[in-house]
Design a protein around this motif. Structure first.
Motif, PDB file in Angstrom:
ATOM      1  N   ILE A   1     -25.354   5.632   2.165  1.00  0.00           N
ATOM      2  CA  ILE A   1     -25.148   4.371   2.879  1.00  0.00           C
ATOM      3  C   ILE A   1     -23.660   4.100   3.117  1.00  0.00           C
ATOM      4  O   ILE A   1     -23.264   3.671   4.198  1.00  0.00           O
ATOM      5  CB  ILE A   1     -25.797   3.211   2.096  1.00  0.00           C
ATOM      6  CG1 ILE A   1     -27.309   3.283   2.287  1.00  0.00           C
ATOM      7  CG2 ILE A   1     -25.278   1.859   2.549  1.00  0.00           C
ATOM      8  CD1 ILE A   1     -28.073   2.415   1.350  1.00  0.00           C
ATOM      9  N   CYS A   2     -22.838   4.353   2.119  1.00  0.00           N
ATOM     10  CA  CYS A   2     -21.411   4.018   2.239  1.00  0.00           C
ATOM     11  C   CYS A   2     -20.612   5.163   2.825  1.00  0.00           C
ATOM     12  O   CYS A   2     -19.536   4.947   3.383  1.00  0.00           O
ATOM     13  CB  CYS A   2     -20.820   3.685   0.877  1.00  0.00           C
ATOM     14  SG  CYS A   2     -21.726   2.433   0.002  1.00  0.00           S
ATOM     15  N   GLY A   3     -21.092   6.389   2.684  1.00  0.00           N
ATOM     16  CA  GLY A   3     -20.304   7.544   3.084  1.00  0.00           C
ATOM     17  C   GLY A   3     -19.343   7.895   1.951  1.00  0.00           C
ATOM     18  O   GLY A   3     -18.823   7.004   1.284  1.00  0.00           O
ATOM     19  N   ALA A   4     -19.115   9.196   1.750  1.00  0.00           N
ATOM     20  CA  ALA A   4     -18.166   9.604   0.711  1.00  0.00           C
ATOM     21  C   ALA A   4     -16.757   9.262   1.192  1.00  0.00           C
ATOM     22  O   ALA A   4     -16.533   9.110   2.387  1.00  0.00           O
ATOM     23  CB  ALA A   4     -18.318  11.102   0.463  1.00  0.00           C
ATOM     24  N   ASP A   5     -15.814   9.112   0.268  1.00  0.00           N
ATOM     25  CA  ASP A   5     -14.398   8.843   0.605  1.00  0.00           C
ATOM     26  C   ASP A   5     -14.230   7.620   1.484  1.00  0.00           C
ATOM     27  O   ASP A   5     -13.431   7.617   2.411  1.00  0.00           O
ATOM     28  CB  ASP A   5     -13.779  10.048   1.345  1.00  0.00           C
ATOM     29  CG  ASP A   5     -13.481  11.173   0.383  1.00  0.00           C
ATOM     30  OD1 ASP A   5     -13.245  10.872  -0.806  1.00  0.00           O
ATOM     31  OD2 ASP A   5     -13.521  12.332   0.819  1.00  0.00           O
ATOM     32  N   ASN A   6     -14.989   6.591   1.243  1.00  0.00           N
ATOM     33  CA  ASN A   6     -14.895   5.370   2.032  1.00  0.00           C
ATOM     34  C   ASN A   6     -13.882   4.447   1.344  1.00  0.00           C
ATOM     35  O   ASN A   6     -14.122   3.992   0.230  1.00  0.00           O
ATOM     36  CB  ASN A   6     -16.287   4.729   2.097  1.00  0.00           C
ATOM     37  CG  ASN A   6     -16.320   3.525   2.994  1.00  0.00           C
ATOM     38  OD1 ASN A   6     -15.301   2.856   3.184  1.00  0.00           O
ATOM     39  ND2 ASN A   6     -17.494   3.245   3.545  1.00  0.00           N
ATOM     40  N   LYS A   7     -12.784   4.164   2.026  1.00  0.00           N
ATOM     41  CA  LYS A   7     -11.700   3.385   1.397  1.00  0.00           C
ATOM     42  C   LYS A   7     -12.154   1.976   1.038  1.00  0.00           C
ATOM     43  O   LYS A   7     -11.686   1.381   0.083  1.00  0.00           O
ATOM     44  CB  LYS A   7     -10.488   3.310   2.335  1.00  0.00           C
ATOM     45  CG  LYS A   7      -9.866   4.656   2.619  1.00  0.00           C
ATOM     46  CD  LYS A   7      -8.476   4.760   2.020  1.00  0.00           C
ATOM     47  CE  LYS A   7      -8.004   6.189   1.838  1.00  0.00           C
ATOM     48  NZ  LYS A   7      -8.650   7.211   2.683  1.00  0.00           N
ATOM     49  N   SER A   8     -13.079   1.401   1.854  1.00  0.00           N
ATOM     50  CA  SER A   8     -13.483   0.022   1.569  1.00  0.00           C
ATOM     51  C   SER A   8     -14.573  -0.038   0.494  1.00  0.00           C
ATOM     52  O   SER A   8     -14.933  -1.111   0.038  1.00  0.00           O
ATOM     53  CB  SER A   8     -13.942  -0.678   2.848  1.00  0.00           C
ATOM     54  OG  SER A   8     -15.195  -0.165   3.244  1.00  0.00           O
ATOM     55  N   GLN A   9     -15.101   1.109   0.077  1.00  0.00           N
ATOM     56  CA  GLN A   9     -16.126   1.107  -0.981  1.00  0.00           C
ATOM     57  C   GLN A   9     -15.876   2.279  -1.940  1.00  0.00           C
ATOM     58  O   GLN A   9     -16.433   3.370  -1.759  1.00  0.00           O
ATOM     59  CB  GLN A   9     -17.529   1.190  -0.367  1.00  0.00           C
ATOM     60  CG  GLN A   9     -18.655   1.300  -1.398  1.00  0.00           C
ATOM     61  CD  GLN A   9     -18.616   0.210  -2.451  1.00  0.00           C
ATOM     62  OE1 GLN A   9     -18.814  -0.958  -2.153  1.00  0.00           O
ATOM     63  NE2 GLN A   9     -18.323   0.561  -3.713  1.00  0.00           N
ATOM     64  N   PRO A  10     -15.025   2.051  -2.975  1.00  0.00           N
ATOM     65  CA  PRO A  10     -14.776   3.125  -3.935  1.00  0.00           C
ATOM     66  C   PRO A  10     -16.073   3.516  -4.655  1.00  0.00           C
ATOM     67  O   PRO A  10     -16.731   2.653  -5.236  1.00  0.00           O
ATOM     68  CB  PRO A  10     -13.771   2.509  -4.921  1.00  0.00           C
ATOM     69  CG  PRO A  10     -13.304   1.237  -4.306  1.00  0.00           C
ATOM     70  CD  PRO A  10     -14.339   0.809  -3.320  1.00  0.00           C
TER      71      PRO A  10
ATOM     72  N   THR B   1     -27.270  -2.769   0.522  1.00  0.00           N
ATOM     73  CA  THR B   1     -25.874  -2.732   0.997  1.00  0.00           C
ATOM     74  C   THR B   1     -24.929  -2.354  -0.130  1.00  0.00           C
ATOM     75  O   THR B   1     -25.277  -2.453  -1.311  1.00  0.00           O
ATOM     76  CB  THR B   1     -25.411  -4.110   1.542  1.00  0.00           C
ATOM     77  OG1 THR B   1     -26.168  -5.113   0.922  1.00  0.00           O
ATOM     78  CG2 THR B   1     -25.522  -4.194   3.032  1.00  0.00           C
ATOM     79  N   ALA B   2     -23.727  -1.979   0.274  1.00  0.00           N
ATOM     80  CA  ALA B   2     -22.723  -1.551  -0.693  1.00  0.00           C
ATOM     81  C   ALA B   2     -22.384  -2.710  -1.631  1.00  0.00           C
ATOM     82  O   ALA B   2     -22.413  -3.867  -1.233  1.00  0.00           O
ATOM     83  CB  ALA B   2     -21.487  -1.105   0.054  1.00  0.00           C
ATOM     84  N   PRO B   3     -22.068  -2.393  -2.888  1.00  0.00           N
ATOM     85  CA  PRO B   3     -21.797  -3.440  -3.880  1.00  0.00           C
ATOM     86  C   PRO B   3     -20.446  -4.131  -3.695  1.00  0.00           C
ATOM     87  O   PRO B   3     -20.247  -5.219  -4.221  1.00  0.00           O
ATOM     88  CB  PRO B   3     -21.849  -2.703  -5.209  1.00  0.00           C
ATOM     89  CG  PRO B   3     -21.836  -1.250  -4.909  1.00  0.00           C
ATOM     90  CD  PRO B   3     -22.214  -1.059  -3.486  1.00  0.00           C
TER      91      PRO B   3
HETATM   92  C1  LIG Z   1     -17.785   2.116   4.271  1.00  0.00           C
HETATM   93  O1  LIG Z   1     -18.586   1.258   3.496  1.00  0.00           O
HETATM   94  C2  LIG Z   1     -18.920   0.033   4.124  1.00  0.00           C
HETATM   95  C3  LIG Z   1     -19.665  -0.802   3.114  1.00  0.00           C
HETATM   96  O2  LIG Z   1     -18.816  -1.185   2.116  1.00  0.00           O
HETATM   97  C4  LIG Z   1     -19.739   0.315   5.369  1.00  0.00           C
HETATM   98  O3  LIG Z   1     -20.029  -0.895   6.023  1.00  0.00           O
HETATM   99  C5  LIG Z   1     -18.966   1.248   6.292  1.00  0.00           C
HETATM  100  O4  LIG Z   1     -19.773   1.615   7.388  1.00  0.00           O
HETATM  101  C6  LIG Z   1     -18.519   2.505   5.547  1.00  0.00           C
HETATM  102  N1  LIG Z   1     -17.667   3.325   6.381  1.00  0.00           N
HETATM  103  C7  LIG Z   1     -17.921   4.624   6.609  1.00  0.00           C
HETATM  104  C8  LIG Z   1     -16.891   5.336   7.415  1.00  0.00           C
HETATM  105  O5  LIG Z   1     -18.915   5.199   6.209  1.00  0.00           O
END
Ligand SMILES: *[C@@H]1O[C@H](CO)[C@@H](O)[C@H](O)[C@H]1NC(C)=O
Ligand SMILES: *[C@@H]1O[C@H](CO)[C@@H](O)[C@H](O)[C@H]1NC(C)=O
Length: 429
Positions: free
Chosen positions: A380-389, A327-329
């Motif tokens: 896993i996080c997707g690029a340009d994801n605001k909740s996961q820099p 999972t994202a850090p």
């Molecule tokens: C953004 O990252 C979070 C994990 O931090 C993940 O759960 C979420 O699906 C991501 N959003 C996108 C749009 O990829």
């Protein structure tokens, strides 16, 4: 006036600025090495049964008063007969009753100088030139004002061990995570409560990600400024299947890989680095034999067929659920990776079986880690994801280990650390 004299005139001012900066501005950095990236010491107790006369307790000759000697790295392991002693002493055993790994009987091990950068500069301090590991990186960080022991620390660990999925004990790996957590808090406390930058190489990144996943968002906000992961094999490597099947001579042509294969198979962290089915496509064949084809989804069958059935249970119960939960850090991350270096992607074994080296088809990566694994956080996080820099810096032509010594790579790493230091304090506001 020529350029040189201008430079000379500016130097003292720049130096002064750096010193001020060191005192007031820098976030402490903690280095977390990769597998084999720090010294490891051992001591033999009465329970030790040597394989043969050569491996008896006299070897190696150099020990301290309490019997401790450097197990990793010692150049005598490169000589055939001693390679066997080394392998016996490095071996781990999975104990089904404990559901945990332990050392070989009669072998105690320890990691020297936890908290210091010293044990990860050189793997053998007597052979600095050949065994430099993080020394060039530490020197580069010192050039921007970092001082070992003040705002620059090392987190060496027993890299043979790994971590396990929730509900399974992993005595050694969990102790390391706790020590690392304590070191982070101490480094922050002694640096004006500033949050810490974690800078890992290779396997160290997997440990750091687990530490981040296992602590609360409020702890992370308080103590972690940024996580910089160099060459992290998030989803394992095809190279690891080669190591399990045929052994790996740690890049040293003198070593017969079959002599160290048993020891390498026994290492829990090696099992952790098998290609993850979460990232490697089920349709993507990684190993082919005259009778079988294995993808990342067939690792248990593969372990069985190469003659290592003991690995199946710990792989399925401890490792697989851990890697599937990647999972994202939840802190700001920069991945710095090498690309464009030919990296094992498919292994072809002939009739002679797994004792013979396979034919290898190469793909993109850093020479050790496949690109899909290096880029796993992005997928896993997707690029340009605001909740996961998340930022990924790719450096073409840089290998898994040259990232720690190449000047261009060191420039990128140190540039990133400087830039993190100049960011505003509050990130998740
Ligand atoms: C953004 O990252 C979070 C994990 O931090 C993940 O759960 C979420 O699906 C991501 N959003 C996108 C749009 O990829
Ligand atoms: C990530 O951290 C934020 C606060 O910084 C928190 O609100 C959120 O719940 C965390 N996400 C996860 C998946 O832990």
């Amino acid at each position: 006036m020529n350029g040189l004299s201008i430079k000379l005139a500016i130097v003292p001012i720049v130096t002064m600025l750096c010193i001020c900066k060191a005192i007031t501005n820098l976030h402490p950095v903690i280095l977390v090495p990769g597998s084999g990236g720090n010294q490891l010491e051992a001591r033999l107790t009465t329970g030790y049964k040597p394989l043969n006369l050569l491996c008896d307790r006299w070897y190696p000759l150099c020990k301290d008063k309490e019997g401790w000697f450097r197990l990793w790295f010692d150049p005598s392991v490169l000589l055939g007969p001693f390679t066997m002693c080394f392998a016996q002493r490095m071996m781990l055993y999975y104990d089904p009753d404990l559901d945990d790994y332990r050392n070989a009987p009669g072998v105690e091990t320890r990691v020297p100088e936890f908290g210091s950068t010293e044990p990860l500069l050189y793997l053998d301090p007597n052979l600095k030139h050949f065994t430099a590991y993080m020394a060039p990186l530490v020197e580069s960080l010192e050039e921007i004002g970092y001082v070992s022991g003040e705002n620059l620390f090392g987190a060496p660990y027993d890299f043979r061990y790994g971590l396990a999925a929730e509900g399974h004990p992993s005595h050694v790996g969990s102790k390391f995570l706790q020590d690392l957590k304590d070191l982070i808090e101490k480094a922050s406390a002694s640096n004006g409560e500033k949050p810490v930058i974690l800078l890992s190489h290779s396997l160290g990144g997997l440990y750091v990600l687990q530490l981040l996943n296992r602590n609360s968002p409020s702890w992370l906000r308080r103590f972690i400024k940024h996580f910089v992961a160099l060459s992290a094999p998030w989803g394992g490597t095809v190279q690891e299947m080669l190591t399990f099947a045929s052994g790996s001579s740690f890049g040293v042509p003198l070593v017969n890989p079959l002599l160290v294969r048993g020891e390498q198979r026994s290492s829990e962290s090696n099992l952790w680095l098998m290609p993850s089915p979460k990232l490697f496509d089920p349709g993507k064949v990684l190993v082919i034999t005259p009778n079988e084809a294995y993808s990342a989804h067939d690792i248990p069958q593969f372990l069985n067929d190469i003659g290592f059935p003991e690995g199946v249970i710990p792989y399925k119960s401890r490792i697989l659920p851990l890697t599937e939960a990647l999972t994202a850090p939840n802190v700001s991350v920069t991945c710095i990776i090498g690309t464009g270096v030919k990296t094992p992607e498919t292994l072809f074994y002939g009739k002679a079986g797994f004792d013979e080296e396979p034919e290898v088809v190469y793909g993109d990566g850093d020479g050790t880690v496949n690109l899909v694994s290096l880029l796993a956080l992005e997928s896993i996080c997707g690029a340009d994801n605001k909740s996961q820099p998340l930022k990924v810096i790719r450096i073409s032509g840089i290998s898994h280990t040259s990232i720690l010594e190449d000047n261009v790579a060191l420039g990128e790493i140190v540039g990133e650390i400087s830039s993190i230091n100049s960011h505003a304090e509050v990130q998740f506001a």
